[in-house]
Every structure is written in C-alpha cells, then in structure tokens.
Design a protein around this motif. Structure first.
Motif, PDB file in Angstrom:
ATOM      1  N   LEU A  96     -24.593  14.524 -25.853  1.00 23.62           N
ATOM      2  CA  LEU A  96     -23.474  14.475 -24.918  1.00 23.62           C
ATOM      3  C   LEU A  96     -22.280  15.222 -25.502  1.00 23.62           C
ATOM      4  O   LEU A  96     -22.129  15.346 -26.714  1.00 23.62           O
ATOM      5  N   SER A  97     -21.402  15.666 -24.626  1.00 26.45           N
ATOM      6  CA  SER A  97     -20.187  16.339 -25.091  1.00 26.45           C
ATOM      7  C   SER A  97     -19.260  15.333 -25.760  1.00 26.45           C
ATOM      8  O   SER A  97     -19.400  14.115 -25.598  1.00 26.45           O
ATOM      9  N   THR A  98     -18.298  15.849 -26.493  1.00 28.49           N
ATOM     10  CA  THR A  98     -17.317  14.978 -27.139  1.00 28.49           C
ATOM     11  C   THR A  98     -16.608  14.091 -26.129  1.00 28.49           C
ATOM     12  O   THR A  98     -16.458  12.883 -26.349  1.00 28.49           O
ATOM     13  N   SER A  99     -16.188  14.649 -25.028  1.00 30.09           N
ATOM     14  CA  SER A  99     -15.459  13.858 -24.023  1.00 30.09           C
ATOM     15  C   SER A  99     -16.348  12.776 -23.427  1.00 30.09           C
ATOM     16  O   SER A  99     -15.888  11.658 -23.168  1.00 30.09           O
ATOM     17  N   GLU A 100     -17.628  13.082 -23.213  1.00 26.23           N
ATOM     18  CA  GLU A 100     -18.545  12.081 -22.674  1.00 26.23           C
ATOM     19  C   GLU A 100     -18.787  10.958 -23.684  1.00 26.23           C
ATOM     20  O   GLU A 100     -18.823   9.779 -23.315  1.00 26.23           O
ATOM     21  N   GLN A 101     -18.954  11.311 -24.940  1.00 28.67           N
ATOM     22  CA  GLN A 101     -19.128  10.296 -25.972  1.00 28.67           C
ATOM     23  C   GLN A 101     -17.906   9.388 -26.060  1.00 28.67           C
ATOM     24  O   GLN A 101     -18.030   8.156 -26.134  1.00 28.67           O
ATOM     25  N   ARG A 125     -24.701   4.551 -39.648  1.00 30.08           N
ATOM     26  CA  ARG A 125     -25.713   5.206 -40.506  1.00 30.08           C
ATOM     27  C   ARG A 125     -27.095   4.660 -40.141  1.00 30.08           C
ATOM     28  O   ARG A 125     -27.654   3.816 -40.816  1.00 30.08           O
ATOM     29  N   PRO A 126     -27.696   5.154 -39.076  1.00 31.71           N
ATOM     30  CA  PRO A 126     -28.982   4.606 -38.635  1.00 31.71           C
ATOM     31  C   PRO A 126     -30.177   5.065 -39.458  1.00 31.71           C
ATOM     32  O   PRO A 126     -31.166   4.344 -39.557  1.00 31.71           O
ATOM     33  N   GLN A 127     -30.123   6.261 -40.061  1.00 37.56           N
ATOM     34  CA  GLN A 127     -31.296   6.757 -40.803  1.00 37.56           C
ATOM     35  C   GLN A 127     -30.857   7.710 -41.928  1.00 37.56           C
ATOM     36  O   GLN A 127     -31.235   8.874 -41.942  1.00 37.56           O
ATOM     37  N   ALA A 128     -30.063   7.153 -42.859  1.00 41.34           N
ATOM     38  CA  ALA A 128     -29.530   7.964 -43.960  1.00 41.34           C
ATOM     39  C   ALA A 128     -28.858   9.224 -43.418  1.00 41.34           C
ATOM     40  O   ALA A 128     -29.032  10.325 -43.939  1.00 41.34           O
ATOM     41  N   ASP A 129     -28.092   9.039 -42.348  1.00 44.31           N
ATOM     42  CA  ASP A 129     -27.354  10.115 -41.710  1.00 44.31           C
ATOM     43  C   ASP A 129     -25.966   9.584 -41.377  1.00 44.31           C
ATOM     44  O   ASP A 129     -25.599   8.493 -41.818  1.00 44.31           O
ATOM     45  N   ALA A 130     -25.194  10.320 -40.626  1.00 46.06           N
ATOM     46  CA  ALA A 130     -23.802   9.937 -40.443  1.00 46.06           C
ATOM     47  C   ALA A 130     -23.310  10.203 -39.027  1.00 46.06           C
ATOM     48  O   ALA A 130     -23.492  11.307 -38.497  1.00 46.06           O
ATOM     49  N   LEU A 131     -22.666   9.178 -38.449  1.00 44.85           N
ATOM     50  CA  LEU A 131     -21.907   9.363 -37.219  1.00 44.85           C
ATOM     51  C   LEU A 131     -20.430   9.466 -37.585  1.00 44.85           C
ATOM     52  O   LEU A 131     -19.553   8.859 -36.994  1.00 44.85           O
ATOM     53  N   TYR A 132     -20.170  10.254 -38.618  1.00 44.80           N
ATOM     54  CA  TYR A 132     -18.824  10.493 -39.128  1.00 44.80           C
ATOM     55  C   TYR A 132     -18.906  11.713 -40.042  1.00 44.80           C
ATOM     56  O   TYR A 132     -20.003  12.135 -40.430  1.00 44.80           O
ATOM     57  N   LYS A 133     -17.764  12.276 -40.377  1.00 46.42           N
ATOM     58  CA  LYS A 133     -17.747  13.454 -41.240  1.00 46.42           C
ATOM     59  C   LYS A 133     -18.060  13.034 -42.668  1.00 46.42           C
ATOM     60  O   LYS A 133     -17.331  12.248 -43.274  1.00 46.42           O
ATOM     61  N   PRO A 151     -20.504  17.338 -33.790  1.00 39.57           N
ATOM     62  CA  PRO A 151     -20.160  17.281 -32.361  1.00 39.57           C
ATOM     63  C   PRO A 151     -19.258  18.449 -31.970  1.00 39.57           C
ATOM     64  O   PRO A 151     -18.479  18.950 -32.782  1.00 39.57           O
ATOM     65  N   GLU A 152     -19.377  18.885 -30.703  1.00 39.78           N
ATOM     66  CA  GLU A 152     -18.573  20.001 -30.183  1.00 39.78           C
ATOM     67  C   GLU A 152     -17.892  19.589 -28.888  1.00 39.78           C
ATOM     68  O   GLU A 152     -18.568  19.092 -27.981  1.00 39.78           O
ATOM     69  N   PRO A 153     -16.574  19.838 -28.767  1.00 37.94           N
ATOM     70  CA  PRO A 153     -15.675  20.226 -29.848  1.00 37.94           C
ATOM     71  C   PRO A 153     -15.606  19.129 -30.914  1.00 37.94           C
ATOM     72  O   PRO A 153     -15.877  17.963 -30.642  1.00 37.94           O
ATOM     73  N   PHE A 154     -15.211  19.523 -32.115  1.00 36.97           N
ATOM     74  CA  PHE A 154     -15.320  18.617 -33.245  1.00 36.97           C
ATOM     75  C   PHE A 154     -14.401  17.397 -33.120  1.00 36.97           C
ATOM     76  O   PHE A 154     -13.261  17.498 -32.677  1.00 36.97           O
ATOM     77  N   TYR A 155     -14.948  16.249 -33.500  1.00 35.75           N
ATOM     78  CA  TYR A 155     -14.157  15.032 -33.730  1.00 35.75           C
ATOM     79  C   TYR A 155     -14.959  14.145 -34.658  1.00 35.75           C
ATOM     80  O   TYR A 155     -16.146  14.380 -34.889  1.00 35.75           O
ATOM     81  N   ASP A 156     -14.315  13.155 -35.226  1.00 39.16           N
ATOM     82  CA  ASP A 156     -14.973  12.210 -36.120  1.00 39.16           C
ATOM     83  C   ASP A 156     -15.210  10.914 -35.350  1.00 39.16           C
ATOM     84  O   ASP A 156     -14.263  10.150 -35.104  1.00 39.16           O
ATOM     85  N   PRO A 157     -16.455  10.644 -34.915  1.00 41.77           N
ATOM     86  CA  PRO A 157     -16.713   9.460 -34.088  1.00 41.77           C
ATOM     87  C   PRO A 157     -16.289   8.142 -34.741  1.00 41.77           C
ATOM     88  O   PRO A 157     -15.739   7.267 -34.065  1.00 41.77           O
ATOM     89  N   ILE A 162     -12.763   3.389 -34.835  1.00 40.76           N
ATOM     90  CA  ILE A 162     -11.871   2.506 -35.593  1.00 40.76           C
ATOM     91  C   ILE A 162     -10.506   2.405 -34.918  1.00 40.76           C
ATOM     92  O   ILE A 162      -9.983   1.311 -34.675  1.00 40.76           O
ATOM     93  N   GLU A 163      -9.918   3.558 -34.618  1.00 42.48           N
ATOM     94  CA  GLU A 163      -8.579   3.552 -34.028  1.00 42.48           C
ATOM     95  C   GLU A 163      -8.579   2.901 -32.648  1.00 42.48           C
ATOM     96  O   GLU A 163      -7.671   2.124 -32.314  1.00 42.48           O
ATOM     97  N   ALA A 164      -9.592   3.193 -31.848  1.00 39.04           N
ATOM     98  CA  ALA A 164      -9.650   2.614 -30.503  1.00 39.04           C
ATOM     99  C   ALA A 164      -9.864   1.111 -30.559  1.00 39.04           C
ATOM    100  O   ALA A 164      -9.291   0.360 -29.757  1.00 39.04           O
ATOM    101  N   ALA A 165     -10.693   0.639 -31.492  1.00 39.94           N
ATOM    102  CA  ALA A 165     -10.899  -0.803 -31.652  1.00 39.94           C
ATOM    103  C   ALA A 165      -9.617  -1.479 -32.113  1.00 39.94           C
ATOM    104  O   ALA A 165      -9.208  -2.522 -31.564  1.00 39.94           O
ATOM    105  N   HIS A 166      -8.972  -0.915 -33.112  1.00 41.56           N
ATOM    106  CA  HIS A 166      -7.742  -1.518 -33.635  1.00 41.56           C
ATOM    107  C   HIS A 166      -6.633  -1.534 -32.589  1.00 41.56           C
ATOM    108  O   HIS A 166      -5.857  -2.505 -32.512  1.00 41.56           O
ATOM    109  N   ASP A 167      -6.540  -0.499 -31.777  1.00 39.98           N
ATOM    110  CA  ASP A 167      -5.530  -0.474 -30.723  1.00 39.98           C
ATOM    111  C   ASP A 167      -5.758  -1.585 -29.701  1.00 39.98           C
ATOM    112  O   ASP A 167      -4.823  -1.979 -28.992  1.00 39.98           O
ATOM    113  N   ARG A 168      -6.978  -2.096 -29.636  1.00 39.68           N
ATOM    114  CA  ARG A 168      -7.303  -3.198 -28.731  1.00 39.68           C
ATOM    115  C   ARG A 168      -7.348  -4.537 -29.454  1.00 39.68           C
ATOM    116  O   ARG A 168      -7.802  -5.540 -28.882  1.00 39.68           O
TER     117      ARG A 168
END
Length: 541
Positions: A96-101, A125-133, A151-157, A162-168
C-alpha cells in the motif's frame, strides 16, 4: 439459564477468594456516577455567576488548595495486539502507499481510543525484519511487498504509530519476535533477508520457515542489538516478546530442532547440561539480559512477555495441554518468579468452563507464581464467533480478571481484528467494563516519584466553566485527569498530553436544584502511571 447457576456461583466464589488473598490492602473507593451534562439557560444560574454586561466576559474562580488523595479513577491495562505478520491486522496488504498505510493506522488507533483502550502492542519485527528505519535489519515484506524496500514516499511507520498513539493518550509497546527469521507467508527470500546476511545463525524448518538458532551467541547478540536500537532511538513505552522462542514442534513436522552442531560444539567445550536444559538455559540467559539492558538504558521502558498460557501440564493439577517447557524450551515460570519482566501476559486463550484449560484456573496459577508482584495482564481470545455467547465469555473473563487481580487490573486482547469484525463484542465492552476510561496501573518498582501538580485556573463564562492548566515540567507528563463534582459525586475525564484545557457545564441538570458544579481538579500522570497530588478547586455557588 438455570443449568448455569452452579457455574456462576462458582465464579463468584473464585473472585471473592482471590480478593481475600490479595497481597496488599487496597483502599476501597466508590465508583462515581456519570450523567450527561446538558446546556442550561443563564436564568437558571445563581445571580453571582450571571454575566450580562459584556458578552463573553470572564469571572475568575478562587482555588481552594487542599492537597489530598485524588478521587477514584479506574486503573486497568486495556490493550490489543496489532499483528503485521501475514498482514493479519496492519497494513491490510503489503505494498500500500504511504498515505493508505497511515490512513489504516489512524482508523485502528481512533477505534481503540473511542472504545477506551489505553495501550497498543504493535508488531514491528515479524521475521527478523523491520517496520521502521533500521541499519541492522531490512524493511519488511509485509510493509512494501519486497523485503528491503522502503515505503514510498518515505516515512518511518514505527515513529508514526508511536506519535499517533501518544497523541491519543495510549501507550505503544513494540512487539518483536526474537528468533523467527522468515515466515512462510513472508514472500521471496532476498539478499536483504537475515537468511542471506547471517546464514551462520539461521536454520530451515520443514514448514518453510527459517529460525535463528537461539543457542548461538551471535543470535543473542544480534537480537539484543535490535531491541536496544529501538529502545535508544524511539520514544516507546514497552518492549514485548511473544511465545515464539524455539518453534512449535509442528513447524518442523515433529522432528527435533536442527541445532545438533551447536550442541556438539557446546559439549566439546566441556558443557555438561542435557540438550533440553542447555536450550532452556540459553533462553533464560537471553531474557534476563534483555531486561537488564533495557533498564540500564531507559528504566521507565517496560519489558513484557506473553508466553504460552500453560506452563506445563499438571500446573495446576487439573490442567492438560502442550508443554512449553519441553517444546518451546521456555521456563516461563522462572522469568516471572525472578521478576525479569515488568508485565506478563500469558496467552490464556481458552474459555472459563473449558475444564482442562480453564481461564480462571490458569490465571490463578500464574498469579500464585507472581512472586515479585509484577503486572499480570493476561492475553484473552476474543474470537469465539461473535455471537451472544462470545460477548458473554469476553465480558466474564474481564470481570474475573478484575476480581482475581484487584491490585493491577488488565487484559490484552487477541487481536484488534475481532473487535472490528464483531461490533457487538466491542459495543458490549464499551457499554460494560470499558464504559469509563482508565489509567494504566503504575509500575512503582520502575519509578515511584510523583510528578508535580499542574497549576490550574478555572473561569465561569456564561453557563460554562472553562478550565486551563500548565505544568512546570511538561515533558514528564503523559496524561491529565480532570476531576469534577456534581451533587456530591466526583467523576473524571482522562485527557492526552496534547490538551491543556477542558470545558464543563455549570449545571448538570437544569431541572434539578443544587445540581451545579461545585469542585474541579486536574492531576498530571507520568509515563509510568504515577499521578500528581490532587488540588481541589472550588467553583462556588
């Protein structure tokens, strides 16, 4: 329903007995009643509070600074697992695109906020990989559809979550699989996979998965480096491991885990432990290491584990099922006994009346092993079909947990998926046990210094009371609690760190004399759940 009476009576007995066995005395507080606060006309206000001369003019309220214990506020850990492996919960599909994610993430977080949850356990980290930079492991296939592709365009999921959870006002715990190297749904193994970059650490299983050899120092060093990289670089609330230490026997078609060469090397150096004890010893050493390294770096970050729900068959005597001690080589009782964790969420995915795996029987056993008085927040299965029986089972398990663990209530829901799939289950929780928001129970062994109390101002404007506050150390505040008293009854609202004002109606009920707001107060809550002193502010009238 008559045939259920003996069973219900037994449940009440279990709860009462558990309360009698509580390790600490907990002061009893009555839960405040909550009513809707309708708008009122000015003519219903006391003359001293009516402002006619200049529309919008404000009238100051004099605070009466009485330092005392705050009124009752519910404390309960309410979390849901959000799985990324196989795109179980998020993102809905890879690529999915960054905006969709980001849109999907916000939908999930808003849902949890609306339903009064206060924590997210997010699989990064589901399989010795990263959903983050990460400079240590590759971008996840489950994120972009190609392992190693950003991800494109780039962002750090992870940062976004973290920020979205903390804001809530929600905690975010990072869930990592410590040893799984490749999942059977994880796409093509590319040169970016740990299977290729560290082939000396990885073995293949017969179901198509790959696993890091837990006994190897390289495995432990690498996984510890991944954990500490996240702890150091991200503003997280917890690190969370699940029950995948050594793999389930079925993953290798019942054949022994392929670590014969590692064990032979251990014996060659003079090692005397049997192979099962050697495996368990490596896992034990690793768990203790992770706990100590987290605390050395950031003492306020929690470390939690969700082991398989049965320690061993026969513990207690009536329990039967898989033996994690001999199959996963997880001495989960030891970790709890020693306090190498801050919270434990054994996966108690069985029903209350399932005799050989009974939810309350297993919960009672785990509590008896909680020698260091850590948080015990069981994982519960909320996907029993979505019918009325499912609703009843889920609510009953939460209420049993409250009765059996009165000092630190909490449950973790597997997973957010059924909450979305079965709206009747979610509605029953919101209408019932989750009707009011709750603070996460404090972790006093981590940090027991209260934050400073906020400076509060309240003004009466027309028929409203406007409350504003500030704080001397705003970076230490995670949440606010606004307390308010109508008709002699205190109630509260929990607000996120982003808010510093709140508005209430002066009259709770325009048709009832004496139903005006009399007192308010605001407290600050820090990241480990400590709440500041309560300063009562008189509204007058």
């Amino acid at each position: 329903m008559l045939h259920k009476l003996p069973f219900l009576i037994a449940l009440v007995f279990i709860v009462l007995m558990a309360g009698c066995k509580a390790k600490k005395t907990v002061p009893k507080k009555s839960e405040p009643q909550v009513s809707e606060i309708p708008p009122v006309n000015q003519e219903e206000l006391p003359e001293s509070l009516i402002i006619n001369e200049i529309p919008g003019e404000e009238s100051a309220v004099t605070p009466v600074q009485i330092i005392n214990n705050a009124p009752f506020v519910m404390r309960e850990f309410r979390a849901a697992w959000i799985a990324t492996v196989a795109n179980i919960n998020w993102p809905s599909k890879s690529g999915l695109s960054t905006s969709e994610q980001q849109r999907e993430a916000i939908v999930l977080l808003d849902f949890l906020k609306k339903h009064n949850y206060n924590a997210v356990i997010f699989q990064a980290r589901p399989q010795a990989d990263a959903l983050y930079k990460s400079s240590l492991e590759s971008w996840s296939f489950f994120l972009t559809g190609e392992q190693g592709k950003a991800p494109e365009p780039f962002y750090d999921p992870l940062h976004f979550w973290i920020e979205a959870a903390h804001d809530r006002g929600m905690e975010l715990h990072v869930w990592l699989n410590p040893y799984r190297a490749h999942h059977s749904t994880g796409g093509k193994i590319t040169g970016a996979s740990i299977v290729k970059t560290h082939p000396d650490l990885v073995v293949g299983l017969k179901n198509g998965m790959y696993w890091m050899d837990p006994s190897k120092k390289g495995t432990q060093d690498h996984t510890a480096a991944v954990v500490m990289d996240i702890v150091k670089r991200y503003d997280i609330d917890g690190i969370h491991f699940d029950d995948y230490f050594y793999p389930y026997a079925s993953y290798n078609n019942g054949v022994d885990f392929p670590d014969a060469a590692s064990f032979a090397a251990y014996q060659k150096t003079g090692g005397k432990l049997s192979k099962p004890d050697w495996r368990r010893d490596g896992v034990n050493t690793f768990v203790e290491r992770i706990y100590n390294e987290i605390k050395a770096e950031k003492p306020k970050v929690k470390f939690g584990i969700s082991p398989f729900g049965i320690y061993r068959p026969g513990f207690p005597k009536s329990i039967a099922g898989m033996d994690q001690y001999t199959e996963l080589y997880a001495d989960a009782r030891l970790w709890l006994n020693e306090g190498w964790i801050d919270y434990y969420s054994p996966q108690l995915y069985w029903k209350i009346n399932q005799t050989k795996q009974s939810f309350p029987v297993l919960l009672g056993w785990w509590e008896s092993e909680n020698l260091q008085n850590r948080h015990l927040w069981p994982g519960i299965n909320i996907d029993f079909g979505g019918d009325a029986l499912n609703v009843d089972e889920t609510v009953n398990q939460i209420m049993l947990t409250r009765g059996m663990l009165p000092e630190s209530k909490g449950t973790v829901h597997w997973s957010i998926g059924p909450l979305l799939k079965y709206p009747n289950v979610s509605k029953a929780l919101l209408d019932g046990p989750y009707q009011k928001e709750a603070l996460v129970p404090a972790s006093l062994w981590m940090h027991d210094v209260l934050p400073a109390a906020p400076k509060v101002e309240a003004k009466v404007v027309q028929d409203k009371v406007e409350i504003n506050w500030g704080h001397s150390d705003i970076d230490e505040v995670f949440k606010w609690v606004v307390y308010f008293k109508y008709n002699g009854v205190w109630s509260y609202e929990i607000l996120s760190r982003t808010q510093n004002s709140f508005e209430l109606s002066y009259l709770q009920n325009k048709n009832e004399k004496g139903s005006h707001l009399t007192y308010i107060g605001v407290t600050a809550v820090d990241r480990t759940g400590n709440e500041s002193d309560f300063i009562e502010v008189s509204v007058g009238g």
